[in-house]
Design a protein around this motif. Structure first.
Motif, PDB file in Angstrom:
ATOM      1  N   GLY A 295     -10.737  -3.607   4.338  1.00 42.13           N
ATOM      2  CA  GLY A 295     -10.847  -2.529   5.326  1.00 42.13           C
ATOM      3  C   GLY A 295      -9.556  -2.137   6.011  1.00 42.13           C
ATOM      4  N   VAL A 296      -8.453  -2.098   5.242  1.00 39.99           N
ATOM      5  CA  VAL A 296      -7.190  -1.600   5.808  1.00 39.99           C
ATOM      6  C   VAL A 296      -6.613  -0.537   4.860  1.00 39.99           C
ATOM      7  CG1 VAL A 296      -6.610  -3.744   7.023  1.00 39.99           C
ATOM      8  CG2 VAL A 296      -5.802  -3.414   4.695  1.00 39.99           C
ATOM      9  N   ALA A 297      -5.497   0.063   5.261  1.00 37.25           N
ATOM     10  CA  ALA A 297      -4.854   1.051   4.399  1.00 37.25           C
ATOM     11  C   ALA A 297      -3.989   0.330   3.356  1.00 37.25           C
ATOM     12  CB  ALA A 297      -3.988   1.978   5.237  1.00 37.25           C
ATOM     13  N   ARG A 298      -3.745   1.008   2.227  1.00 34.97           N
ATOM     14  CA  ARG A 298      -2.933   0.388   1.170  1.00 34.97           C
ATOM     15  C   ARG A 298      -1.525   0.057   1.676  1.00 34.97           C
ATOM     16  NH1 ARG A 298       1.052   0.877  -1.897  1.00 34.97           N
ATOM     17  NH2 ARG A 298       1.637   2.792  -0.837  1.00 34.97           N
TER      18      ARG A 298
END
Lengths: 176, 64
Positions: free
Chosen positions: B23-26
């Motif tokens: 659940g984070v950005a790349r």
């Protein structure tokens, strides 16, 4: 999927965050916010002090107020606002990563978004110009049909729209 | 340097896949792998769970 709250939307809009707000983006946004708060604290303190000295030494309270109000407005919008944009760009907070196949769609979306921003600015500026011109004579409704009301709109809106399109398109990054 | 990249490659995850899993950005995964961002303990745990390992294996560095 959880619905985004209004405060989360305002937070994202203010810091130009793209995609989900994870802990990295939140941490960086908070750091930027702290820097802006410190900048505004010192600027406001000095500006109020200078305005008070001007008011007390000249007894021209209106001029002192105008200097204070305009300097705070200019500093907040141009200096603090520019810093938020610069820092967001530096920390890649606004980067929008897209797959190569979605690149054209993303650019199209960016251009549509800039056209929408230009349209909003155009409408606001048009009515604001009519109001400002109405302060010097004819009524507001007469000024709405006055061609002079449209001149700044025609000059500034295309420049703003193109500028926003460049900003939005530069945020699009192709996923490797 | 931490071992996040090594364990991610062992599990055959791309940065994007791992990012979606926790659940984070790349970009956040990329920054962690390159030691440019210190994740919180909560995120470290999520990384360890997603990569089926423990915190020591991912982040421990021997004293030189």
């Amino acid at each position: 999927m959880m619905k985004e709250t209004i405060s989360a939307k305002i937070f994202k809009q203010f810091y130009n965050l793209s995609g989900p707000v994870d802990e990295y983006k939140r941490t960086q946004a908070h750091a930027i916010g702290n820097t802006v708060a410190i900048m505004l604290y010192w600027f406001n303190t000095v500006a109020v002090l200078i305005a008070t000295i001007i008011a007390l030494t000249t007894n021209d309270y209106l001029s002192a107020f105008m200097i204070l109000a305009s300097s705070i407005f200019i500093f907040t919008v141009f200096v603090a606002g520019s810093y938020v944009i610069y820092a967001g760009h530096k920390h890649h907070l606004a980067d929008q990563e897209v797959e190569p196949v979605d690149l054209h769609a993303a650019y199209r979306q960016a251009i549509l978004k800039s056209l929408k921003a230009g349209l909003v600015l155009g409408v606001i500026e048009y009515f604001l110009n009519a109001y400002l011109l109405s302060l010097h004579g004819a009524t507001f409704t007469t000024q709405l049909t006055n061609p002079i009301t449209l001149v700044p709109v025609v000059i500034y809106v295309p420049i703003f729209t193109i500028w926003m399109a460049i900003v939005y398109c530069r945020r699009i990054k192709k996923v490797k | 340097m931490n071992n996040v990249r090594k364990y991610r490659k062992q599990k055959n995850f791309s940065q994007l896949e791992l990012a979606k899993k926790i659940g984070v950005a790349r970009q956040t995964i990329n920054l962690i792998e390159n030691d440019k961002y210190n994740p919180t303990l909560e995120l470290c745990l999520r990384l360890a769970w997603a990569l089926d390992t423990d915190l020591n294996s991912l982040f421990w560095e021997e004293k030189e």
